[in-house]
Design a protein around this motif. Structure first.
Motif, mmCIF file in Angstrom:
data_model
loop_
_atom_site.group_PDB
_atom_site.id
_atom_site.type_symbol
_atom_site.label_atom_id
_atom_site.label_comp_id
_atom_site.label_asym_id
_atom_site.label_seq_id
_atom_site.Cartn_x
_atom_site.Cartn_y
_atom_site.Cartn_z
ATOM 1 N N GLU A 165 -2.413 3.670 -15.598
ATOM 2 C CA GLU A 165 -2.018 4.074 -14.254
ATOM 3 C C GLU A 165 -3.052 5.049 -13.696
ATOM 4 O OE1 GLU A 165 -0.818 3.909 -11.098
ATOM 5 O OE2 GLU A 165 1.081 3.349 -12.063
ATOM 6 N N THR A 166 -3.329 4.959 -12.386
ATOM 7 C CA THR A 166 -4.365 5.811 -11.779
ATOM 8 C C THR A 166 -3.899 6.516 -10.518
ATOM 9 O OG1 THR A 166 -5.206 3.911 -10.526
ATOM 10 C CG2 THR A 166 -6.236 4.354 -12.667
ATOM 11 N N ALA A 167 -2.680 6.296 -10.082
ATOM 12 C CA ALA A 167 -2.225 6.830 -8.801
ATOM 13 C C ALA A 167 -2.220 8.359 -8.810
ATOM 14 C CB ALA A 167 -0.821 6.315 -8.487
ATOM 15 N N GLU A 215 -11.270 13.150 -11.169
ATOM 16 C CA GLU A 215 -10.271 13.231 -12.238
ATOM 17 C C GLU A 215 -10.161 11.903 -12.986
ATOM 18 O OE1 GLU A 215 -7.452 16.525 -9.963
ATOM 19 O OE2 GLU A 215 -6.982 14.394 -9.872
ATOM 20 N N LEU A 216 -10.211 10.812 -12.249
ATOM 21 C CA LEU A 216 -10.165 9.496 -12.881
ATOM 22 C C LEU A 216 -11.388 9.274 -13.757
ATOM 23 C CD1 LEU A 216 -8.918 7.403 -9.838
ATOM 24 C CD2 LEU A 216 -7.609 7.954 -11.895
ATOM 25 N N GLU A 217 -12.524 9.789 -13.312
ATOM 26 C CA GLU A 217 -13.744 9.656 -14.100
ATOM 27 C C GLU A 217 -13.596 10.370 -15.436
ATOM 28 O OE1 GLU A 217 -18.486 10.849 -13.754
ATOM 29 O OE2 GLU A 217 -17.275 10.526 -11.961
ATOM 30 N N GLY A 218 -13.025 11.569 -15.411
ATOM 31 C CA GLY A 218 -12.826 12.303 -16.645
ATOM 32 C C GLY A 218 -11.865 11.617 -17.581
ATOM 33 N N GLN A 219 -10.784 11.026 -17.033
ATOM 34 C CA GLN A 219 -9.821 10.312 -17.865
ATOM 35 C C GLN A 219 -10.440 9.080 -18.506
ATOM 36 O OE1 GLN A 219 -6.524 9.498 -15.263
ATOM 37 N NE2 GLN A 219 -6.131 11.657 -14.847
ATOM 38 N N ALA A 220 -11.288 8.388 -17.741
ATOM 39 C CA ALA A 220 -11.907 7.173 -18.274
ATOM 40 C C ALA A 220 -12.843 7.485 -19.424
ATOM 41 C CB ALA A 220 -12.666 6.441 -17.170
ATOM 42 N N ARG A 221 -13.582 8.588 -19.303
ATOM 43 C CA ARG A 221 -14.560 8.929 -20.326
ATOM 44 C C ARG A 221 -13.932 9.570 -21.550
ATOM 45 N NH1 ARG A 221 -19.415 11.280 -16.479
ATOM 46 N NH2 ARG A 221 -20.290 9.258 -15.951
ATOM 47 N N GLY A 222 -12.720 10.101 -21.393
ATOM 48 C CA GLY A 222 -12.024 10.623 -22.557
ATOM 49 C C GLY A 222 -12.271 12.094 -22.774
ATOM 50 N N GLN A 261 -10.650 2.427 -11.788
ATOM 51 C CA GLN A 261 -10.835 2.377 -13.242
ATOM 52 C C GLN A 261 -12.192 2.915 -13.686
ATOM 53 O OE1 GLN A 261 -8.335 1.312 -15.340
ATOM 54 N NE2 GLN A 261 -7.083 1.017 -13.509
ATOM 55 N N TYR A 262 -13.143 3.052 -12.752
ATOM 56 C CA TYR A 262 -14.529 3.336 -13.128
ATOM 57 C C TYR A 262 -15.054 4.579 -12.413
ATOM 58 C CZ TYR A 262 -14.002 -1.491 -14.607
ATOM 59 O OH TYR A 262 -13.536 -2.639 -15.193
ATOM 60 N N PRO A 263 -15.992 5.323 -13.029
ATOM 61 C CA PRO A 263 -16.583 6.493 -12.387
ATOM 62 C C PRO A 263 -17.524 6.100 -11.257
ATOM 63 C CG PRO A 263 -17.671 6.068 -14.474
ATOM 64 C CD PRO A 263 -16.513 5.121 -14.399
ATOM 65 N N THR A 264 -17.856 7.065 -10.414
ATOM 66 C CA THR A 264 -18.679 6.805 -9.225
ATOM 67 C C THR A 264 -19.984 6.066 -9.531
ATOM 68 O OG1 THR A 264 -17.724 8.708 -8.078
ATOM 69 C CG2 THR A 264 -19.856 7.907 -7.282
ATOM 70 N N GLY A 268 0.802 -1.209 0.000
ATOM 71 C CA GLY A 268 0.000 0.000 0.000
ATOM 72 C C GLY A 268 0.838 1.262 0.000
ATOM 73 N N VAL A 269 1.898 1.277 0.814
ATOM 74 C CA VAL A 269 2.775 2.451 0.882
ATOM 75 C C VAL A 269 3.513 2.646 -0.439
ATOM 76 C CG1 VAL A 269 4.790 3.439 2.021
ATOM 77 C CG2 VAL A 269 3.027 2.295 3.378
ATOM 78 N N LEU A 270 4.068 1.564 -0.981
ATOM 79 C CA LEU A 270 4.809 1.667 -2.242
ATOM 80 C C LEU A 270 3.912 2.112 -3.386
ATOM 81 C CD1 LEU A 270 7.191 -1.447 -2.239
ATOM 82 C CD2 LEU A 270 7.784 0.963 -1.894
ATOM 83 N N SER A 271 2.654 1.691 -3.357
ATOM 84 C CA SER A 271 1.753 2.034 -4.451
ATOM 85 C C SER A 271 1.487 3.531 -4.519
ATOM 86 C CB SER A 271 0.428 1.273 -4.296
ATOM 87 O OG SER A 271 -0.426 1.530 -5.375
ATOM 88 N N ASP A 272 1.389 4.203 -3.367
ATOM 89 C CA ASP A 272 1.237 5.656 -3.379
ATOM 90 C C ASP A 272 2.530 6.343 -3.798
ATOM 91 O OD1 ASP A 272 -1.440 6.131 -2.736
ATOM 92 O OD2 ASP A 272 -1.084 5.839 -0.601
ATOM 93 N N PHE A 273 3.667 5.691 -3.565
ATOM 94 C CA PHE A 273 4.971 6.291 -3.868
ATOM 95 C C PHE A 273 5.426 5.999 -5.298
ATOM 96 C CE2 PHE A 273 9.688 6.003 -3.776
ATOM 97 C CZ PHE A 273 9.955 7.337 -3.505
ATOM 98 N N LEU A 274 5.324 4.732 -5.721
ATOM 99 C CA LEU A 274 5.802 4.326 -7.039
ATOM 100 C C LEU A 274 4.720 4.345 -8.108
ATOM 101 C CD1 LEU A 274 7.982 1.200 -6.071
ATOM 102 C CD2 LEU A 274 8.777 3.537 -6.495
ATOM 103 N N GLY A 275 3.468 4.195 -7.698
ATOM 104 C CA GLY A 275 2.377 4.042 -8.648
ATOM 105 C C GLY A 275 1.831 2.628 -8.607
#
Length: 484
Positions: free
Chosen positions: A453-455, A461-468, A390-393, A330-337
């Protein structure tokens, strides 16, 4: 009525600016408690299988079916649970799941025969499916993107604590009773945490992001205001003004969610199709190794003619190795992605699985077993967070339940768990573990190539990226940052 775009943006900015405080920890620990209860329930079967096999005269196929039974229920119930959570909310589905599987575990302690036990364990899995996915949906929607993967490691460690508790309690309970009574007592203990339902009902908040998108903006406002008040008390200072970035403003739609069968199909259509296929593939590779460890390590050690007490001790050591793996991941994922962290852990798990299969000495097996469970189970925090992101709310719970139910539970949990003892009987442990290592390598490559990548991004913001970019046209002349 659904919240306006401006209200939703402001709510998202208010949540994103919240610092990590004791309130955050209390919220995460509430979710962790539900996962501890569930993990103990799932793992309880692993320590009673060596008793049930001779007691009920079970064949290898029957052992596999019983080991996979709760996972069958999880697989069947997970996608409907996601749809229910996207329609009725995260909190009621989580509470209903814990109530369901704990109650059925209490009943299963009274099962008169193998068939009844098999059915009850399968039915209990329906509630486990809901409990598996809800904590991660709530984490994405209530905890800042700066720390949510690290807290995902806490949630996954809670699962590890639940699994570790199983052999510890087994060492105390199982030798204290005759075999025909011991397994029933153990399942009764597994169902007692049904009382945790009251704690969740009393103290767990609903997701404000979900409430806002579901048209319950007044409730969302009350929850966020209460959180802000509590956080300001803890830090002893006013919170900074919420800031809506241009990326956030361009990402969020204002439509109210309408959950139906079409919602379940949405994750299989562009722009989500490729990421659903990739994340489902990776879930299979990861969970296949995990379920081998959780369900069969005691039986594999027993095959080396080790006494039950020593089997439980060796199993405890191997099972304990997953907890530091989850925290580190969990810690590495926030740091490395998400992507590099998953690649690192998944590769290590494949190495451990291969050499575990080639070893014959119990102590050497224990060492390699520690490595593959450390890495396979340890990869779960960032991976579960990754596919929730990966998915919007409006379809998040449905999307994550699709990836985990099909890849992790159906293919990795049900199919592989059921055929594993048959393959071991036919080809031996070495060949079977080599096969699963090869499968894991293929699925790892699929994830690395195709999953984005989503970190470091907020839920909006992730929702906007997913929808394009086609959904990023509103206010395209807005300044880089604007205070509301």
């Amino acid at each position: 009525m659904p919240a306006t775009t401006g209200e939703s943006l402001l709510l998202a900015a208010r949540l994103q600016r919240l610092p990590t405080t004791r309130y955050t920890w209390a919220f995460v620990l509430l979710l962790a408690g539900a996962l501890i209860v569930e993990a103990f329930d799932i793992g309880s079967l692993s320590v009673i299988l060596p008793i049930l096999k001779p007691l009920m005269h079970l064949s290898a196929m029957e052992v596999g079916l019983l080991a996979a039974s709760s996972t069958v229920g999880i697989t069947i119930g997970m996608i409907p649970a996601g749809l229910l959570a996207d329609h009725f909310g995260r909190k009621p589905v989580l509470i209903g799941g814990v109530l369901w599987f704990s109650g059925l575990t209490l009943v299963s302690a009274m099962a008169p025969d193998f068939r009844t036990l098999l059915i009850l364990r399968g039915l209990s899995g329906l509630g486990m499916g809901a409990t598996f996915i809800m904590p991660y949906a709530l984490l994405v929607e209530l905890v800042s993107s700066r720390t949510r993967a690290a807290f995902s490691g806490i949630l996954e460690s809670a699962l590890g604590i639940g699994y570790v508790t199983v052999p510890i309690l087994g060492l105390v309970v199982l030798p204290s009773f005759a075999p025909e009574i011991a397994w029933r007592v153990f399942l009764l203990i597994g169902g007692l945490p049904i009382a945790y339902v009251w704690v969740l009902w009393k103290y767990l908040p609903e997701s404000p992001r979900w409430l806002s998108r579901a048209g319950r903006s007044d409730e969302a406002e009350r929850i966020v205001a209460a959180i802000e008040e509590r956080v300001e008390q803890l830090i002893g200072a006013p919170l900074p003004e919420p800031v809506v970035t241009r990326e956030l403003e361009m990402s969020l739609g204002s439509e109210r969610q309408r959950v139906s069968l079409r919602t379940a199909l949405e994750v299989w259509r562009p722009p989500y199709l490729v990421r659903t296929l990739a994340m489902t593939s990776g879930a299979f590779g990861t969970f296949a190794l995990f379920y081998v460890a959780v369900n069969y390590i005691p039986s594999l050690f027993e095959a080396k003619s080790i006494g039950l007490s020593n089997v439980l001790i060796l199993s405890l050591i191997v099972t304990s190795s997953q907890i530091p793996g989850k925290l580190l991941n969990g810690v590495l994922s926030d740091f490395l992605g998400r992507k590099p962290t998953y690649a690192l852990f998944a590769s290590a798990s494949l190495v451990g699985a291969y050499f575990f299969g080639q070893s014959s000495d119990p102590i050497v097996m224990m060492g390699w077993g520690c490595l593959f469970l450390f890495a396979a189970s340890g990869s779960a925090p960032s991976y579960k967070m990754w596919y929730a992101e990966q998915y919007p709310t409006p379809i998040r719970a449905t999307g994550q339940s699709t990836c985990e139910s099909i890849g992790g539970k159906l293919l990795g949990g049900v199919v592989w768990t059921a055929v594993f003892p048959v393959l071991v009987d036919a080809f031996g442990i070495g060949t079977t573990m080599t096969l699963i290592a090869v499968i894991g390598l293929v699925t790892l490559l699929v994830v690395i190539v195709f999953a984005p990548e989503t970190a470091g991004h907020s839920a909006e913001e992730l929702e906007g990226q997913a929808r394009g970019p086609r959904n990023g046209l509103m206010n395209q002349h807005a300044p880089a940052q604007e205070k509301i």
